[in-house]
Design a protein around this motif. Sequence first.
Motif: not given
Length: 262
Positions: A239-256
Amino acid sequence: MSDAGQDTVVWDAAQRAVVLQYTQDSHNKQVVSKDLGATWGPAADVVLPAAVTGAATGPGRGLQLSSTNPVAPGRLLFIGHHGAYVEDYVWYSDDGVHWNVSRSDLAKMDEAQLVELHDGRVLANMRNNHANASCACRGIAISADGGASFGPVSYDPQLPEPVCMASVVAAGGRFYFANPGTVHGRTNGAVRMSPSGLPGTWVDRQLVVNANGSYAYSCLTDLPAAPQYVGLLWETNLDRGTCDGDSCNMVFSLVPTSYFDE
């Protein structure tokens, strides 16, 4: 927990408890939950030798050895770095209260994770500042005595290292590793699989996460209730519109896991 960081957690199956260690004011601390994290007991000091006190835990996950481990069934282990690229230490406990420190310090290593191999040995997978000029890759060391000591540090060219935290986990009889899949920059996240977790056994096929996009720290987890996946928590800047830097969001993904069977 004010002024606290490097939180690293492990599920103690023997005690049915979540054990979380962290650093605070240059000391190592621990809190325990008996209700799956809904409430936590009081903070307690993790008493370590002076040379190790304040070692930055993980970050990521600790390790409990299996109940069938031939050396130390049920042992809890944490790994942490003391000073940037100075040395890594491992500390372990057989009761969750009293802690011993491995006889080996892992020189020039940094943020690290531990995993139990099929034969019960413990592998440390470590960040390094390209300490080996011939291989910009992860540092590896193996313990044959339940973490009481580790062999020399070697390097795994199948696991490129851009100088960043990474994650390794055992799940469904296989091993998975995740980090930025490049030797430069925190981008092009990649998940890899190995049948044994040992150097030289990682399959060529990689699952790329957020190709060409930001990918920083990450943490893998097994999912016993959904064994067709492994879980991946990772930092990015989707979400580049609301945060700066390479690590400002955290995402949880399911890897098959089936991806590596195709």
